[in-house]
Write a protein that holds these residues in place. Structure first.
Motif, mmCIF file in Angstrom:
data_model
loop_
_atom_site.group_PDB
_atom_site.id
_atom_site.type_symbol
_atom_site.label_atom_id
_atom_site.label_comp_id
_atom_site.label_asym_id
_atom_site.label_seq_id
_atom_site.Cartn_x
_atom_site.Cartn_y
_atom_site.Cartn_z
ATOM 1 N N THR A 131 -30.290 16.550 47.637
ATOM 2 C CA THR A 131 -30.521 16.034 48.183
ATOM 3 C C THR A 131 -32.284 16.180 48.874
ATOM 4 O O THR A 131 -32.581 16.966 48.158
ATOM 5 C CB THR A 131 -29.560 16.311 50.324
ATOM 6 O OG1 THR A 131 -30.864 17.811 50.036
ATOM 7 C CG2 THR A 131 -28.392 16.407 49.665
ATOM 8 N N SER A 191 -35.784 17.373 44.648
ATOM 9 C CA SER A 191 -35.741 16.493 44.968
ATOM 10 C C SER A 191 -36.717 15.093 44.715
ATOM 11 O O SER A 191 -36.033 13.865 44.770
ATOM 12 C CB SER A 191 -36.141 15.836 46.829
ATOM 13 O OG SER A 191 -36.791 16.812 46.718
ATOM 14 N N LYS A 243 -30.930 8.680 49.684
ATOM 15 C CA LYS A 243 -30.965 9.846 49.680
ATOM 16 C C LYS A 243 -30.472 11.417 49.381
ATOM 17 O O LYS A 243 -31.180 12.597 49.049
ATOM 18 C CB LYS A 243 -29.932 9.760 51.579
ATOM 19 C CG LYS A 243 -30.882 8.611 52.297
ATOM 20 C CD LYS A 243 -29.788 9.197 53.511
ATOM 21 C CE LYS A 243 -30.373 7.989 54.733
ATOM 22 N NZ LYS A 243 -29.494 8.055 55.713
ATOM 23 N N LYS A 244 -29.735 10.955 48.457
ATOM 24 C CA LYS A 244 -29.351 11.773 47.651
ATOM 25 C C LYS A 244 -29.089 11.850 45.906
ATOM 26 O O LYS A 244 -28.449 10.775 45.540
ATOM 27 C CB LYS A 244 -27.729 12.831 47.767
ATOM 28 C CG LYS A 244 -26.575 12.143 48.060
ATOM 29 C CD LYS A 244 -25.513 12.668 48.836
ATOM 30 C CE LYS A 244 -24.325 12.264 48.686
ATOM 31 N NZ LYS A 244 -22.928 12.685 49.485
ATOM 32 N N ASN A 272 -29.478 21.431 48.207
ATOM 33 C CA ASN A 272 -28.037 21.078 47.049
ATOM 34 C C ASN A 272 -27.247 21.777 47.146
ATOM 35 O O ASN A 272 -27.121 23.093 47.717
ATOM 36 C CB ASN A 272 -29.250 21.358 45.759
ATOM 37 C CG ASN A 272 -30.841 20.792 46.130
ATOM 38 O OD1 ASN A 272 -30.282 19.800 46.639
ATOM 39 N ND2 ASN A 272 -31.570 21.372 45.972
ATOM 40 N N GLU A 284 -24.741 18.174 43.481
ATOM 41 C CA GLU A 284 -25.685 17.141 44.592
ATOM 42 C C GLU A 284 -27.281 17.742 44.814
ATOM 43 O O GLU A 284 -27.149 18.999 45.687
ATOM 44 C CB GLU A 284 -24.340 17.266 45.697
ATOM 45 C CG GLU A 284 -24.942 16.504 46.731
ATOM 46 C CD GLU A 284 -23.419 16.236 47.745
ATOM 47 O OE1 GLU A 284 -24.542 16.602 48.938
ATOM 48 O OE2 GLU A 284 -22.859 15.267 47.644
#
Length: 575
Positions: free
Chosen positions: A98, A52, A60-61, A103, A96
């Motif tokens: 996060t 992250s 946020k992501k 993820n 993705e």
């Protein structure tokens, strides 16, 4: 090949959309501009460990997506095994990342694991630098590559070796089954004899159960059938009724119609219909009387049927869902019993065959190993020649072939060796980059620049052999320049004729050979710094090459950059 790469909210990147092309794709930029960030994003997309910490500050992501085009049977096979749907030769990977660590990886929109993506990635892309997706860093790939380099002669011997290995494995499995200990074997024989005896005593017949069920139904309902049949007879004949039966009434009706039809011939067809009905009902009456006479209230037969059905159900619980399945099972265990009771003869036969097949396998595998050694020497010599051109004149490259001892192997000259479908050889590429250093496996080479140049040398020798369409080189120009840089550039261009090559470089000689040239730069807006990328035009390429060339004389640098581009075009045309 890698067609599109989309990165959003990753490290210094707000959003990047890169459309890579076939041939040689070059990425250049100032030190610290963010070139390595793009590779970090690609590494995570391909199954690397996500963190992250890479999420852009204030977001946020992060999202990373890539579209690959492929024409590879192995990829299609993997997608089918994974249950991933695909309509064309395109593959969409997305990841993705996060803040919570939740993820998500997707393949063509379907959720996937890191292992699934990593497995696919090994067939999609080779990254040579500080990342994990280098196929040549996996030892098992060395044998495959050497054999592919060996061509048809090796391929034919491998097929023969694999066929003999499969035959050996089959014989060994059967021998193992037959050599189970005597007590187990005798217990199995007793069980099989009991089962065979139980099934044989039943004397089952296909469709027997259905026939019994039908007869049972009739016997259980005999009283009802007798009553209904009697009533039908009474209705037809009139017996037991004060009124006439149906047949008598039809007889009167027929008599009247006969009289009428003599007067009006148009009633002839009606008379025929009634006449037919009369005779048919007479036949029905006759059949029903016979049926009534044949009905039995046989309790003993019913009990026998119940017992027979109970026996069949008991056998079904043990040996199959139908009588046909029970009889098939009987045949199967009969064959097994025959095999067990004649196992000694079969063991002797198989042991003799095992010796014969092992001998053939060893002869073929030894022949394959000798051929590999010859090919390995030629392969190593060509790789070292390439390394010499890439400013590694003292590098030593060796194709090491070993036989590994094993207790459960094939015996050659009194020693038991591990064997498999590919033969006896354990193959590994060893390298000593500098004088005085011992030979080490490729995976233990620490320098990213050295790894990239070694991989470039191997790729230059083996270009076109594998099905991986995209190769990425990072730090390939580390420690080189001048004439060596030009040689590196030419080999990259040569490989790019067969593969899609993506290269991050600081050398203008390499950048000048690009088919597609991207510039990566940092941009400060307000208090935010971001990494951006632009596709360079011909004029912009000259400016970028001049910057890379350096020096205080801008005009001279631009002139030199323009000449370098012209020379690069001639070099590429001559390759």
């Amino acid at each position: 090949m890698l067609r599109d790469l989309h990165i959003q909210n990753f490290a210094l990147i707000d959003e990047l959309q890169i459309q890579f092309q076939p041939g040689l794709n070059i990425l250049t930029g100032e030190t610290g501009a963010g070139k390595s960030i793009i590779l970090d994003a690609l590494d995570m997309l391909l199954g690397g460990r996500a963190s992250s910490d890479f999420i852009r500050t204030g977001k946020k992501k992060a999202l990373i997506e890539a579209v690959f085009e492929f024409d590879n049977d192995e990829i299609e096979k993997l997608l089918e095994e994974m249950g991933i749907e695909f309509d064309s030769h395109q593959l969409l990977l997305s990841r993705e990342i996060t803040e919570s660590g939740n993820n998500r990886l997707r393949i063509n929109g379907q959720l996937a694991t890191r292992k699934m993506v990593s497995t696919l990635a090994r067939h999609l892309i080779d990254i040579h630098g500080q990342h994990e997706h280098q196929t040549l860093m996996h030892k098992h790939e060395h044998l495959r590559l050497l054999d592919e380099y060996g061509g048809k002669e090796v391929e034919n011997l491998k097929k023969k070796t694999a066929k003999l290995y499969a035959e050996l494995s089959k014989i060994k499995r059967e021998l193992k089954s037959l050599r189970q200990n005597e007590q187990e074997k005798n217990q199995r024989i007793d069980l099989l004899k009991f089962q065979i005896d139980e099934i044989d005593k039943a004397q089952l017949k296909v469709n027997e159960e259905e026939e019994l069920q039908n007869r049972r139904k009739i016997l259980i309902n005999a009283e009802k059938l007798f009553k209904n049949a009697g009533e039908i007879n009474q209705l037809l004949s009139g017996d037991g009724y004060e009124v006439c039966g149906i047949i008598d009434l039809l007889g009167r009706l027929l008599k009247n119609l006969e009289d009428m039809s003599k007067i009006d011939q148009n009633l002839g067809s009606v008379r025929e219909m009634v006449e037919n009905a009369y005779y048919q009902l007479e036949e029905v009456s006759y059949e029903m009387r016979n049926y009534t006479d044949g009905i039995e209230f046989n309790q003993e037969e019913l009990m026998n049927i119940e017992e027979r059905l109970s026996l069949i159900n008991n056998l079904k619980r043990k040996y199959g869902q139908t009588i046909e399945e029970i009889l098939n099972y009987r045949q199967k265990i009969g064959e097994e019993l025959s095999s067990l009771t004649h196992s000694e003869e079969r063991i002797e036969e198989l042991e003799s065959k095992l010796i014969e097949v092992k001998k053939k396998y060893c002869e073929t595998a030894i022949k394959l190993s000798k051929l590999r050694k010859e090919i390995g020497l030629k392969f190593a010599w060509k790789v070292m020649r390439e390394l010499n051109e890439l400013s590694m004149p003292n590098a030593k490259f060796v194709v090491q072939l070993d036989w590994q001892e094993s207790d459960d192997g094939v015996e050659i000259d009194g020693i038991s060796y591990k064997y498999g479908p590919d033969g006896l050889d354990q193959v590994e590429f060893l390298i000593s980059p500098n004088p005085g250093e011992s030979l080490k496996p490729l995976v233990k080479i620490a320098s990213g620049g050295e790894i990239s140049r070694i991989m470039l040398a191997i790729k230059a020798v083996t270009v076109g052999l594998d099905q991986i369409d995209t190769i990425i080189f990072d730090e390939i120009d580390s420690g080189v320049g001048g004439e060596t840089g030009q040689r590196v550039a030419e080999r990259l261009a040569l490989i790019a004729k067969e593969k899609q090559v993506i290269c991050i470089t600081h050398l203008p000689q390499i950048a000048a050979m690009a088919d597609t040239h991207f510039h990566i730069y940092k941009e400060v807006k307000g208090s935010r710094t971001s990494t951006n990328l632009v596709l360079l035009s011909e004029d912009e390429r000259i400016e970028e090459l001049a910057r890379m060339y350096g020096g205080t004389e801008i005009a001279a640098a631009m002139e030199h950059a323009s000449a370098m581009l012209k020379m690069a075009r001639k070099k590429k045309a001559a390759l």
